[in-house]
Design a protein around this motif. Structure first.
Motif, mmCIF file in Angstrom:
data_model
loop_
_atom_site.group_PDB
_atom_site.id
_atom_site.type_symbol
_atom_site.label_atom_id
_atom_site.label_comp_id
_atom_site.label_asym_id
_atom_site.label_seq_id
_atom_site.Cartn_x
_atom_site.Cartn_y
_atom_site.Cartn_z
ATOM 1 N N UNK A 160 0.832 -1.206 0.000
ATOM 2 C CA UNK A 160 0.000 0.000 0.000
ATOM 3 C C UNK A 160 0.865 1.252 0.000
ATOM 4 N N UNK A 161 0.290 2.322 -0.519
ATOM 5 C CA UNK A 161 0.938 3.619 -0.428
ATOM 6 C C UNK A 161 -0.149 4.686 -0.332
ATOM 7 N N UNK A 162 0.197 5.782 0.285
ATOM 8 C CA UNK A 162 -0.756 6.883 0.410
ATOM 9 C C UNK A 162 -0.009 8.198 0.289
ATOM 10 N N UNK A 163 -0.447 9.046 -0.633
ATOM 11 C CA UNK A 163 0.111 10.392 -0.761
ATOM 12 C C UNK A 163 -0.708 11.313 0.133
ATOM 13 N N UNK A 164 -0.055 11.922 1.131
ATOM 14 C CA UNK A 164 -0.751 12.805 2.068
ATOM 15 C C UNK A 164 -0.904 14.215 1.517
ATOM 16 N N UNK A 165 0.140 14.685 0.808
ATOM 17 C CA UNK A 165 0.169 16.102 0.467
ATOM 18 C C UNK A 165 1.162 16.329 -0.669
ATOM 19 N N UNK A 166 0.808 17.222 -1.601
ATOM 20 C CA UNK A 166 1.728 17.661 -2.654
ATOM 21 C C UNK A 166 1.746 19.181 -2.663
ATOM 22 N N UNK A 167 2.961 19.733 -2.606
ATOM 23 C CA UNK A 167 3.111 21.190 -2.660
ATOM 24 C C UNK A 167 3.899 21.575 -3.902
ATOM 25 N N UNK A 168 3.450 22.616 -4.584
ATOM 26 C CA UNK A 168 4.166 23.198 -5.705
ATOM 27 C C UNK A 168 4.539 24.621 -5.324
ATOM 28 N N UNK A 169 5.828 24.952 -5.449
ATOM 29 C CA UNK A 169 6.335 26.284 -5.073
ATOM 30 C C UNK A 169 5.950 26.638 -3.631
ATOM 31 N N UNK A 170 5.887 25.608 -2.765
ATOM 32 C CA UNK A 170 5.612 25.850 -1.354
ATOM 33 C C UNK A 170 4.141 25.884 -0.984
ATOM 34 N N UNK A 171 3.240 25.719 -1.953
ATOM 35 C CA UNK A 171 1.804 25.799 -1.678
ATOM 36 C C UNK A 171 1.139 24.449 -1.906
ATOM 37 N N UNK A 172 0.310 24.046 -0.933
ATOM 38 C CA UNK A 172 -0.426 22.791 -1.054
ATOM 39 C C UNK A 172 -1.440 22.894 -2.188
ATOM 40 N N UNK A 173 -1.487 21.859 -3.021
ATOM 41 C CA UNK A 173 -2.412 21.870 -4.156
ATOM 42 C C UNK A 173 -2.906 20.449 -4.403
ATOM 43 N N UNK A 174 -4.199 20.286 -4.568
ATOM 44 C CA UNK A 174 -4.765 18.949 -4.774
ATOM 45 C C UNK A 174 -4.733 18.545 -6.250
ATOM 46 N N UNK A 175 -4.982 19.481 -7.138
ATOM 47 C CA UNK A 175 -5.000 19.185 -8.575
ATOM 48 C C UNK A 175 -3.669 19.629 -9.184
ATOM 49 N N UNK A 176 -2.628 18.818 -8.963
ATOM 50 C CA UNK A 176 -1.271 19.243 -9.328
ATOM 51 C C UNK A 176 -0.807 18.743 -10.697
ATOM 52 N N UNK A 177 -1.445 17.720 -11.251
ATOM 53 C CA UNK A 177 -1.027 17.179 -12.546
ATOM 54 C C UNK A 177 -1.244 18.232 -13.628
ATOM 55 N N UNK A 178 -0.171 18.477 -14.408
ATOM 56 C CA UNK A 178 -0.258 19.445 -15.506
ATOM 57 C C UNK A 178 0.131 20.857 -15.121
ATOM 58 N N UNK A 179 0.273 21.101 -13.816
ATOM 59 C CA UNK A 179 0.689 22.434 -13.362
ATOM 60 C C UNK A 179 2.200 22.579 -13.521
ATOM 61 N N UNK A 180 2.661 23.817 -13.672
ATOM 62 C CA UNK A 180 4.095 24.083 -13.775
ATOM 63 C C UNK A 180 4.615 24.617 -12.445
ATOM 64 N N UNK A 181 5.861 24.252 -12.106
ATOM 65 C CA UNK A 181 6.417 24.663 -10.821
ATOM 66 C C UNK A 181 7.938 24.681 -10.877
ATOM 67 N N UNK A 182 8.530 25.461 -9.963
ATOM 68 C CA UNK A 182 9.997 25.502 -9.813
ATOM 69 C C UNK A 182 10.471 24.444 -8.828
#
Length: 383
Positions: A146-168
């Protein structure tokens, strides 16, 4: 007489908690649009002997598991089963990984999966290289369960819909669980002797504990949860609402009892009673000093292991000051260790079953158990 009333559907499942020193199982029934009800809760110790090795422990675990399965299924039709595994039967791991890009990049699903896969490969190496005393190499073939992703941050900000977004940069917080294929196959063989379950699910006790804690205490974002089993201690560190660290180390309540029994040449039952008398300051002076010295040695060993797990994870200097503590027995011993050795003021809460407002109920004839209730609460909707 023909009835026009539709009978309400009820699903019955098994929940079995396999720890280092015991196995606990129960039946859970749930009607549509109703909360789960726990019944027929059974606990059995996994037999041990002096100088127990992994081969013997595996054999006794499977024997005890078979006994629990027999008692729970002999008069009940079961549709599904949830097996909750703790160390040493499982390795749970949580991690937050941050990657900086030289240029702005588009985030893809493959990118996130690669971050998790790379960490899984490191975890497999740790498991395979661990010093395990066994006559059969059951840990050479691992299964990622099993695996679970708790949180994804782009450029320091939490974002739920991160696929396709651009980030540094991207920061991913996740957990994963590995176990031996051999152990899982042997457990499945035992299950097949008693039931033909439509669904068999294996889960990490640590991960389910974390999920339950987040549901029980959604407003508390920084704490350490410790559960001292008979043969090991589980630790969950939560920071800013996310699980920053899972770990276990192989010292628990039974180790303390055996240590005193050996030194004082007496059986474990007598020792267990003496520890209670010691905590209540009801022993004679000589006995109190003897047990106090042994508990002091044990305390050094237990706390040293706790510190080591934090240092390995590189979080030893930033630990929350709120502790939720659960033990198989003698909780005051562990409160004293933490209060004495941590070196700064902390707040310890006895994480008793009264603290849980989970909407899980019990049949009148059933025993109650805190961990089972937490697991059922975490799995609610999946059992």
């Amino acid at each position: 007489m023909f009835s026009f009333f539709k009978k309400e559907k009820e699903k019955t499942s098994l929940l079995i908690d396999i720890q280092s020193g015991l196995i606990r199982g129960c039946l859970i029934s749930q009607k549509e649009n109703s909360n789960p009800v726990i019944s027929k809760l059974i606990t059995r110790d996994i037999p041990r002997k002096n100088h127990t090795n992994s081969h013997y422990l595996n054999k006794m675990m499977l024997k005890t598991f078979s006994e629990i399965m027999h008692m729970l299924t002999e008069t009940n039709h079961v549709e599904s089963i949830n097996i909750i595994l703790s160390s040493p039967w499982i390795l749970s791991h949580s991690k937050t990984i941050k990657i900086d890009f030289t240029d702005e990049k588009e985030v893809t699903e493959e990118m996130v999966l690669k971050i998790i896969d790379d960490e899984r490969n490191k975890l497999e190496d740790i498991y395979k290289k661990s010093d395990i005393d066994t006559t059969e190499n059951i840990y050479s073939d691992l299964q990622y369960i099993e695996q679970k992703v708790f949180d994804v941050k782009l450029n320091g900000y939490e974002i739920s819909d991160y696929i396709g977004k651009k980030a540094r940069d991207i920061e991913v917080s996740f957990s994963m669980t590995l176990s031996s294929k051999i152990i899982l196959n042997r457990l499945n063989k035992v299950i097949s002797r008693f039931i033909k379950a439509k669904e068999i699910k294996f889960s990490s006790g640590l991960l389910l504990n974390y999920i339950a804690l987040r549901k029980i205490m959604p407003d508390i974002n920084n704490y350490v949860y410790m559960h001292v089993h008979s043969e090991l201690t589980d630790i969950i560190v939560v920071q800013k609402g996310l699980c920053s660290h899972f770990s276990s180390f192989p010292i628990g309540t039974a180790n303390l009892i055996r240590k005193i029994s050996r030194r004082m040449t007496q059986n474990d039952t007598v020792t267990d009673s003496m520890i209670s008398l010691y905590q209540g300051k009801k022993l004679e002076s000589l006995e109190e000093k003897k047990i106090g010295r042994i508990i002091g040695d044990y305390s050094e060993e237990w706390f040293s292991q706790y510190k080591k797990t934090l240092e390995v994870a590189d979080i030893a200097t930033n630990i929350p000051r709120i502790y939720f503590l659960s033990t198989h027995s003698h909780i005051e011993i562990y409160k004293d260790i933490l209060n004495t050795k941590i070196g700064y003021e902390i707040r310890i809460t006895d994480f008793a079953i009264e603290k849980i407002n989970s909407a899980i109920s019990y049949e009148k004839t059933s025993d109650k158990n805190q961990l089972i209730e937490m697991y059922a609460y975490a799995l609610d909707g999946m059992i």
